[in-house]
Design a protein around this motif. Structure first.
Motif, PDB file in Angstrom:
ATOM      1  N   VAL A 136       0.822  -1.203   0.236  1.00  0.00           N
ATOM      2  CA  VAL A 136      -0.081   0.104   0.427  1.00  0.00           C
ATOM      3  C   VAL A 136       1.103   1.572   0.013  1.00  0.00           C
ATOM      4  O   VAL A 136       1.560   1.780   1.024  1.00  0.00           O
ATOM      5  N   ASP A 137       1.054   2.250  -1.400  1.00  0.00           N
ATOM      6  CA  ASP A 137       1.678   2.965  -0.943  1.00  0.00           C
ATOM      7  C   ASP A 137       1.315   3.967  -1.003  1.00  0.00           C
ATOM      8  O   ASP A 137      -0.368   4.571  -1.362  1.00  0.00           O
ATOM      9  N   ARG A 138       1.559   5.494  -1.092  1.00  0.00           N
ATOM     10  CA  ARG A 138       0.575   6.913  -0.534  1.00  0.00           C
ATOM     11  C   ARG A 138      -0.001   6.885  -1.760  1.00  0.00           C
ATOM     12  O   ARG A 138      -0.997   7.535  -2.155  1.00  0.00           O
ATOM     13  N   VAL A 139       0.820   7.196  -3.159  1.00  0.00           N
ATOM     14  CA  VAL A 139       0.495   7.372  -4.337  1.00  0.00           C
ATOM     15  C   VAL A 139      -0.830   6.745  -4.575  1.00  0.00           C
ATOM     16  O   VAL A 139      -1.771   7.085  -5.165  1.00  0.00           O
ATOM     17  N   ASN A 140      -0.975   5.371  -4.217  1.00  0.00           N
ATOM     18  CA  ASN A 140      -2.245   4.204  -4.879  1.00  0.00           C
ATOM     19  C   ASN A 140      -2.866   4.463  -3.857  1.00  0.00           C
ATOM     20  O   ASN A 140      -4.070   4.624  -4.274  1.00  0.00           O
ATOM     21  N   LEU A 141      -3.185   4.722  -2.687  1.00  0.00           N
ATOM     22  CA  LEU A 141      -3.668   4.802  -1.685  1.00  0.00           C
ATOM     23  C   LEU A 141      -4.578   6.091  -2.392  1.00  0.00           C
ATOM     24  O   LEU A 141      -5.609   6.238  -2.025  1.00  0.00           O
ATOM     25  N   GLU A 142      -4.132   7.704  -2.476  1.00  0.00           N
ATOM     26  CA  GLU A 142      -4.757   8.621  -2.100  1.00  0.00           C
ATOM     27  C   GLU A 142      -5.391   8.269  -3.943  1.00  0.00           C
ATOM     28  O   GLU A 142      -6.396   8.992  -3.453  1.00  0.00           O
ATOM     29  N   ARG A 143      -4.961   7.938  -4.866  1.00  0.00           N
ATOM     30  CA  ARG A 143      -5.656   7.340  -6.440  1.00  0.00           C
ATOM     31  C   ARG A 143      -6.896   7.195  -5.588  1.00  0.00           C
ATOM     32  O   ARG A 143      -8.243   7.160  -6.227  1.00  0.00           O
ATOM     33  N   ALA A 144      -6.819   6.239  -5.174  1.00  0.00           N
ATOM     34  CA  ALA A 144      -8.056   4.854  -4.700  1.00  0.00           C
ATOM     35  C   ALA A 144      -8.929   5.636  -3.519  1.00  0.00           C
ATOM     36  O   ALA A 144     -10.067   5.820  -3.989  1.00  0.00           O
ATOM     37  N   ILE A 145      -8.725   6.359  -3.213  1.00  0.00           N
ATOM     38  CA  ILE A 145      -9.724   7.511  -2.229  1.00  0.00           C
ATOM     39  C   ILE A 145     -10.431   8.187  -3.422  1.00  0.00           C
ATOM     40  O   ILE A 145     -11.454   8.155  -3.241  1.00  0.00           O
ATOM     41  N   GLY A 146      -9.556   9.095  -4.228  1.00  0.00           N
ATOM     42  CA  GLY A 146     -10.974   9.896  -5.111  1.00  0.00           C
ATOM     43  C   GLY A 146     -11.829   8.879  -5.779  1.00  0.00           C
ATOM     44  O   GLY A 146     -12.389   9.770  -6.197  1.00  0.00           O
ATOM     45  N   ARG A 147     -11.487   7.605  -5.699  1.00  0.00           N
ATOM     46  CA  ARG A 147     -12.014   7.047  -7.078  1.00  0.00           C
ATOM     47  C   ARG A 147     -13.497   5.967  -5.864  1.00  0.00           C
ATOM     48  O   ARG A 147     -14.408   5.801  -6.229  1.00  0.00           O
ATOM     49  N   LEU A 148     -13.279   6.292  -4.571  1.00  0.00           N
ATOM     50  CA  LEU A 148     -14.141   5.492  -3.749  1.00  0.00           C
ATOM     51  C   LEU A 148     -15.526   6.715  -4.605  1.00  0.00           C
ATOM     52  O   LEU A 148     -15.498   7.509  -4.501  1.00  0.00           O
ATOM     53  N   PRO A 149     -16.756   5.957  -4.476  1.00  0.00           N
ATOM     54  CA  PRO A 149     -18.242   6.624  -3.539  1.00  0.00           C
ATOM     55  C   PRO A 149     -18.193   7.554  -3.094  1.00  0.00           C
ATOM     56  O   PRO A 149     -17.626   7.465  -1.853  1.00  0.00           O
TER      57      PRO A 149
END
Lengths: 206, 101
Positions: A136-149
């Motif tokens: 779990v790296d920060r860039v991917n996590l930020e991106r994933a958070i942005g894709r949440l409903p």
């Protein structure tokens, strides 16, 4: 604080202010004091606005609105709570009002804490479960958070990033504590799914 | 309800993962799937707490200040509303012509 009547009193310079001194100066209308408070709190307010909306243009407008509301009301601040708490609640309310005006759905009142079949761990027949441990790296996590409903994102940001308790979230979101917990769990499950996807898949949904 | 479903229900009910009840923790010790689920949640939450807060755009303060001055919230040393500075693109105010001496 030094006695302002004393002839030897010299008002502290802005760079030496405590937050209480800056607030007092802002309550007298001092521009430097407003800017002092803005610089001290801008990142947290902006971060909250950006992460809850997932949109930089909206975050710019909402952060501005939050600070404007704060500074218009600053004369009413009496210090019963921490200034940062007061500001933060105000910012959260500004964002939630905005999301409601956009017509985004509130947390469903029919949700329960009972996990449904679709929420359970994926049971891929014949395939191992993927684990994220160590990946779990920060860039991917930020991106994933942005894709949440939006509903999931709001609760995840408020609880796991901003540290609000479920009773506070329930009050802000006008839902039950059980719903708040259920939505957080679903948000975490969705993030897990998003983070398990290969990077080349799944363009961000609007 | 299966043990895994009970585990997930406990997980949903205990957002502070370090406070997970002993029966649920015991199940995670024996079940690889649930152990991975718990570990993934811990990784996600741990990283989320450490994410840096992004910087707002530099012009945000100027916009806020301009609005506060226009509303008279910002005051000068005499306690009078500070004059609002024109924003970018606003027409320049023509200064009064100098009188010759």
């Amino acid at each position: 604080m030094a006695d302002p009547i004393s002839p030897f009193h010299r008002a502290p310079k802005a760079e030496d202010w405590t937050e209480a001194e800056a607030i007092a100066a802002a309550q007298r209308g001092g521009a430097e004091a407003f800017e002092w408070l803005y610089q001290r709190h801008k990142r947290r307010v902006y971060s909250l606005c950006l992460r809850m909306t997932g949109n930089t243009a909206e975050a710019d407008d909402l952060a501005q609105e939050a600070f404007l509301q704060l500074f218009r009301k600053i004369a009413t601040f009496r210090g019963e709570s921490a200034f940062s708490t007061w500001l933060h609640r105000l910012a959260v309310n500004v964002v939630l009002m905005h999301l409601r005006r956009k017509g985004l759905p509130e947390v469903s009142l029919e949700e329960t804490t009972e996990p449904t079949q679709e929420d359970g761990p994926k049971r891929d027949v014949g395939g191992p479960d993927m684990a994220l441990i160590g990946s779990v790296d920060r860039v991917n996590l930020e991106r994933a958070i942005g894709r949440l409903p939006p509903g999931y994102r709001t609760i995840f940001v408020l609880h796991d990033m901003e540290g609000y308790e479920h009773n506070e979230i329930a009050q802000m979101m006008n839902c039950s504590i059980g719903n708040s917990k259920s939505q957080l769990h679903k948000a975490r499950m969705r993030l897990r799914d998003l983070l398990q996807q290969p990077q080349s898949q799944g363009a961000a949904r609007p | 309800m299966t043990d895994c479903q009970k585990f997930e229900a406990a997980l949903a009910d205990t957002p502070e993962l370090e406070r997970l009840a002993p029966p649920a923790r015991e199940h995670a010790r024996q079940c690889i799937r649930c152990a991975r689920l718990l570990a993934d949640f811990q990784a996600i939450v741990g990283q989320a707490r450490g994410l840096l807060a992004p910087e707002p755009p530099p012009e945000l303060w100027a916009d806020i200040r301009r609005q506060l001055e226009a509303e008279g919230v910002i005051r000068d040393a005499a306690g009078e509303p500070a004059p609002a500075k024109p924003g970018p693109g606003a027409p320049l105010v023509q200064s009064a012509p100098r009188t010759s001496r």
